[in-house]
Design a protein around this motif. Structure first.
Motif, PDB file in Angstrom:
ATOM      1  N   ARG A 203      -9.564  45.885  57.936  1.00 39.74           N
ATOM      2  CA  ARG A 203      -9.392  44.442  57.347  1.00 39.74           C
ATOM      3  C   ARG A 203      -9.486  44.531  55.928  1.00 39.74           C
ATOM      4  N   VAL A 204     -10.460  45.129  55.346  1.00 40.22           N
ATOM      5  CA  VAL A 204     -10.690  45.172  53.818  1.00 40.22           C
ATOM      6  C   VAL A 204      -9.439  45.712  53.127  1.00 40.22           C
ATOM      7  N   ASP A 205      -9.045  47.004  53.907  1.00 37.57           N
ATOM      8  CA  ASP A 205      -7.800  47.705  53.301  1.00 37.57           C
ATOM      9  C   ASP A 205      -6.619  46.888  53.369  1.00 37.57           C
ATOM     10  N   ALA A 206      -6.544  46.284  54.424  1.00 31.66           N
ATOM     11  CA  ALA A 206      -5.177  45.218  54.551  1.00 31.66           C
ATOM     12  C   ALA A 206      -5.404  44.010  53.472  1.00 31.66           C
ATOM     13  N   THR A 207      -6.403  43.470  53.434  1.00 29.97           N
ATOM     14  CA  THR A 207      -6.886  42.679  52.325  1.00 29.97           C
ATOM     15  C   THR A 207      -6.144  42.937  50.803  1.00 29.97           C
ATOM     16  N   TYR A 208      -6.684  44.331  50.451  1.00 31.39           N
ATOM     17  CA  TYR A 208      -6.235  45.134  49.098  1.00 31.39           C
ATOM     18  C   TYR A 208      -4.635  45.033  49.178  1.00 31.39           C
ATOM     19  N   LEU A 209      -4.185  45.489  50.207  1.00 26.08           N
ATOM     20  CA  LEU A 209      -2.499  45.628  50.238  1.00 26.08           C
ATOM     21  C   LEU A 209      -2.047  44.226  50.043  1.00 26.08           C
ATOM     22  N   ALA A 210      -2.531  43.061  50.804  1.00 23.75           N
ATOM     23  CA  ALA A 210      -2.098  41.842  50.575  1.00 23.75           C
ATOM     24  C   ALA A 210      -2.110  41.204  49.031  1.00 23.75           C
ATOM     25  N   ALA A 211      -3.105  41.350  48.532  1.00 23.31           N
ATOM     26  CA  ALA A 211      -3.598  41.145  47.294  1.00 23.31           C
ATOM     27  C   ALA A 211      -2.726  41.779  46.248  1.00 23.31           C
ATOM     28  N   SER A 212      -2.420  42.892  46.371  1.00 21.24           N
ATOM     29  CA  SER A 212      -1.402  43.569  45.615  1.00 21.24           C
ATOM     30  C   SER A 212       0.062  43.199  45.581  1.00 21.24           C
ATOM     31  N   ILE A 213       0.389  42.766  46.831  1.00 24.17           N
ATOM     32  CA  ILE A 213       1.626  42.206  46.957  1.00 24.17           C
ATOM     33  C   ILE A 213       1.732  40.945  46.344  1.00 24.17           C
ATOM     34  N   GLN A 214       0.831  40.150  46.484  1.00 25.12           N
ATOM     35  CA  GLN A 214       0.685  38.714  45.861  1.00 25.12           C
ATOM     36  C   GLN A 214       0.731  38.859  44.530  1.00 25.12           C
ATOM     37  N   PHE A 215      -0.148  39.726  43.720  1.00 29.60           N
ATOM     38  CA  PHE A 215       0.087  40.161  42.263  1.00 29.60           C
ATOM     39  C   PHE A 215       1.353  40.351  41.995  1.00 29.60           C
ATOM     40  N   ALA A 216       2.019  41.210  42.606  1.00 26.05           N
ATOM     41  CA  ALA A 216       3.356  41.719  42.213  1.00 26.05           C
ATOM     42  C   ALA A 216       4.438  40.660  42.458  1.00 26.05           C
ATOM     43  N   GLU A 217       4.171  39.722  43.108  1.00 26.16           N
ATOM     44  CA  GLU A 217       4.954  38.580  43.211  1.00 26.16           C
ATOM     45  C   GLU A 217       4.638  37.405  42.438  1.00 26.16           C
ATOM     46  N   LYS A 218       3.692  37.622  41.551  1.00 28.78           N
ATOM     47  CA  LYS A 218       2.935  36.472  40.469  1.00 28.78           C
ATOM     48  C   LYS A 218       2.513  35.332  41.222  1.00 28.78           C
ATOM     49  N   HIS A 219       1.958  35.546  42.597  1.00 26.57           N
ATOM     50  CA  HIS A 219       1.241  34.512  43.157  1.00 26.57           C
ATOM     51  C   HIS A 219      -0.212  34.693  42.769  1.00 26.57           C
ATOM     52  N   TYR A 220      -0.649  34.577  41.447  1.00 26.17           N
ATOM     53  CA  TYR A 220      -1.975  34.884  40.834  1.00 26.17           C
ATOM     54  C   TYR A 220      -2.997  34.271  41.487  1.00 26.17           C
ATOM     55  N   ASP A 221      -2.954  33.118  41.958  1.00 26.68           N
ATOM     56  CA  ASP A 221      -4.175  32.211  42.533  1.00 26.68           C
ATOM     57  C   ASP A 221      -4.653  33.141  43.840  1.00 26.68           C
ATOM     58  N   THR A 222      -3.530  33.226  44.754  1.00 26.75           N
ATOM     59  CA  THR A 222      -3.777  33.911  45.942  1.00 26.75           C
ATOM     60  C   THR A 222      -4.231  35.356  45.558  1.00 26.75           C
ATOM     61  N   ALA A 223      -3.471  36.230  44.764  1.00 19.74           N
ATOM     62  CA  ALA A 223      -4.157  37.449  44.457  1.00 19.74           C
ATOM     63  C   ALA A 223      -5.437  37.589  43.931  1.00 19.74           C
ATOM     64  N   GLU A 224      -5.897  36.512  42.988  1.00 15.39           N
ATOM     65  CA  GLU A 224      -7.352  36.694  42.687  1.00 15.39           C
ATOM     66  C   GLU A 224      -8.240  36.360  43.798  1.00 15.39           C
ATOM     67  N   ARG A 225      -7.785  35.397  44.723  1.00 17.35           N
ATOM     68  CA  ARG A 225      -8.765  35.254  45.893  1.00 17.35           C
ATOM     69  C   ARG A 225      -9.056  36.621  46.642  1.00 17.35           C
ATOM     70  N   LEU A 226      -7.991  37.245  47.098  1.00 17.54           N
ATOM     71  CA  LEU A 226      -7.996  38.209  47.893  1.00 17.54           C
ATOM     72  C   LEU A 226      -8.520  39.538  47.254  1.00 17.54           C
ATOM     73  N   PHE A 227      -8.396  39.711  45.713  1.00 11.72           N
ATOM     74  CA  PHE A 227      -9.033  40.934  45.326  1.00 11.72           C
ATOM     75  C   PHE A 227     -10.455  40.590  44.800  1.00 11.72           C
ATOM     76  N   LEU A 228     -10.932  39.380  44.727  1.00 17.25           N
ATOM     77  CA  LEU A 228     -12.220  39.150  44.922  1.00 17.25           C
ATOM     78  C   LEU A 228     -13.172  39.303  46.231  1.00 17.25           C
ATOM     79  N   GLU A 229     -12.371  39.061  47.402  1.00 20.08           N
ATOM     80  CA  GLU A 229     -12.828  39.379  48.658  1.00 20.08           C
ATOM     81  C   GLU A 229     -13.094  40.952  48.819  1.00 20.08           C
ATOM     82  N   VAL A 230     -11.831  41.819  48.226  1.00 20.62           N
ATOM     83  CA  VAL A 230     -11.983  43.032  48.238  1.00 20.62           C
ATOM     84  C   VAL A 230     -13.421  43.595  47.716  1.00 20.62           C
ATOM     85  N   ILE A 231     -13.398  42.956  46.404  1.00 27.99           N
ATOM     86  CA  ILE A 231     -14.706  43.565  45.745  1.00 27.99           C
ATOM     87  C   ILE A 231     -15.980  43.234  46.146  1.00 27.99           C
TER      88      ILE A 231
END
Length: 370
Positions: A203-231
Motif C-alpha cells: 500500500r505504501v508503494d501504491a501511495t507513492y505512485l498515486a502521489a507522483s501521478i497527482q503531482f504530475a497532474e498539478k493536483h498539489y493538495d492531494t499530492a502533498e497529503r499522499l507524499f506526507l503519508e509515504v514519509i
C-alpha cells in the motif's frame, strides 16, 4: 512500525504473479513427476542449484539444457515443456537477452492459452511477462488490457490491483501513456487503501505512485497529503528508502511553487539527515528555478552563459550570489542572479550537522534551432 507483507489466499494468482514478474524462476513444484530420465533430472537439479546460488550464467546454461531434454521427454506441446520454457525465458531476461526472452514468453503464453483457455488464472503469469518483455508498446498495452480482464474475472480486488500496478509501471514511460493508464495507478491505490492496513508495504508503494501521478497532474493538495503519508510510513524504517527521499524532494518543489519556503526548508533538512548518507554529505540541489530568457535577447537570438558563485546556508537557502564571469550581456547576469535565489538545496553536513557551503554553477542561455 513493522511493515506488513500481505498474505494472499492460496486460490489467487498473486503469489504466482510475484514469482514470475519479479524474477524468481522456481516452478519445479509445477512439473509432472513423469520425467525420470537421469540426464534431465541432473540438468534440472543443476538448474535449481544455480538459481539458489544466484548464478545467472549457470542458471541460463542449465535452464536451456533442462528445456531441451524436457521437450524430448514431455513432447513439444506438453504444458510441462511450456513451464520449462518459462524458466529459460526468465534466465534469458536476467542475463540480458531480452529478445530471446520476449520470443519465448510469447510461446509460453500461446501454450498456456491452448492448454488452459484464454481467461484462466493460469495465463496471467506468462501474459504479464510477455507484456513486460516486448519492445512493441502497443502490443504491451493490449496484453496488459487482456491481463486486467482476466484479473477482473477472478473477483479478487488485490489481484486486480497488482495487475493495474504492473500495467501502470510499464506503460507510464511509453508513448501509449494516456488517461486510462494513469487511472491504473490511481485505481490500484484505491483498492489497496480499502483492503490493506496503512503500513502494508504494498500500500505504501501504491501511495507513492498515486502521489507522483497527482503531482504530475498539478493536483498539489492531494499530492502533498499522499507524499506526507509515504514519509510517515518510511520514517519507521531504520534506513532511508529511495521513495522517502524522493517524497521529500518533491515536497520541496511543491512548497517552493507555493512560495512556502518555511515548509520547504524542513524537507531540505530532512533529506540532508537521511541515511545511508554520510555525516559529511555534500549539498544536493532539490529545486531549481529556470531563469527567464530576456525577450530582447531572444528576439535577436542572442545566446550566452553566466558563471556564479554562492553560499548555501544550513537550511538549504542560497545567499551571497555573485557573478564570476559571463558572456552575452548584462541581462543574462540579472536573470541568473534572480533565478539562483530561488534554488533550494539539501545542506552540506559536517560531523552530522548542517553547515554553510560554497557552490558554483553555470547557467546557459541558448535558443534551439527550429
Amino acid at each position: 512500525m513493522k511493515h506488513k507483507t500481505f498474505q494472499f489466499n492460496s486460490n489467487t494468482i498473486t503469489a504466482n504473479i510475484k514469482m514470475c514478474v519479479y524474477g524468481s524462476v522456481l516452478v519445479s513444484s509445477m512439473l509432472s513427476p513423469m520425467v525420470q530420465a537421469d540426464d534431465f533430472s541432473s540438468s534440472y537439479q543443476a538448474y535449481q542449484q544455480a538459481v539458489a546460488a544466484n548464478d545467472s550464467k549457470q542458471t541460463l546454461v542449465f535452464a536451456q539444457q533442462a528445456y531441451d531434454l524436457g521437450k524430448v521427454s514431455f513432447g513439444e506441446n506438453h504444458i510441462d515443456t511450456a513451464k520449462l520454457l518459462m524458466n529459460l525465458a526468465n534466465a534469458q531476461r536476467n542475463s540480458g537477452d531480452k529478445v530471446s526472452a520476449s520470443q519465448n514468453y510469447n510461446k509460453v503464453l500461446a501454450s498456456y492459452q491452448a492448454h488452459y483457455g484464454d481467461d484462466n488464472i493460469e495465463v496471467l503469469d506468462p501474459m504479464l511477462l510477455a507484456a513486460e518483455s516486448t519492445i512493441n508498446d502497443k502490443k504491451a498495452q493490449a496484453l496488459f488490457e487482456d491481463a486486467i480482464d482476466v484479473a477482473k474475472s477472478l473477483n479478487d480486488p488485490l489481484v486486480i490491483a497488482e495487475v493495474y500496478t504492473a500495467a501502470f509501471k510499464h506503460l507510464y514511460k511509453t508513448p501509449e501513456y494516456n488517461h486510462t493508464i494513469k487511472n491504473y495507478g490511481l485505481k490500484a491505490y484505491d483498492i489497496y487503501s480499502q483492503h490493506l492496513p496503512e503500513d502494508a508495504i504494498i500500500r505504501v508503494d501504491a501511495t507513492y505512485l498515486a502521489a507522483s501521478i497527482q503531482f504530475a497532474e498539478k493536483h498539489y493538495d492531494t499530492a502533498e497529503r499522499l507524499f506526507l503519508e509515504v514519509i510517515k510510513q518510511y520514517q519507521a524504517l531504520d534506513y532511508s528508502h529511495p521513495s522517502e527521499l524522493h517524497a521529500h524532494a518533491v515536497l520541496v518543489e511543491l512548497y517552493e511553487k507555493q512560495n512556502n519556503s518555511q515548509q520547504a526548508t524542513a524537507h531540505c533538512i530532512a533529506i540532508g539527515k537521511m541515511k545511508p548518507w554520510s555525516d559529511d554529505q555534500d549539498q544536493v540541489p532539490l529545486f531549481r528555478h529556470h531563469p527567464n530568457y530576456p525577450k530582447s535577447y531572444a528576439k535577436d537570438r542572442k545566446s550566452g552563459w553566466v558563471d556564479m558563485v554562492f553560499t548555501i546556508d544550513a537550511n538549504g537557502f542560497v545567499k551571497s550570489a555573485s557573478v564570476l564571469d559571463s558572456k552575452g550581456g548584462k541581462r543574462f547576469e540579472k536573470e541568473s542572479l534572480e533565478a539562483i535565489q530561488k534554488w533550494r538545496y539539501a545542506p552540506k553536513f559536517v560531523d552530522g550537522n548542517p553547515v554553510e557551503a560554497e557552490a558554483k554553477v553555470r547557467l546557459d542561455f541558448t535558443i534551439a534551432d527550429s
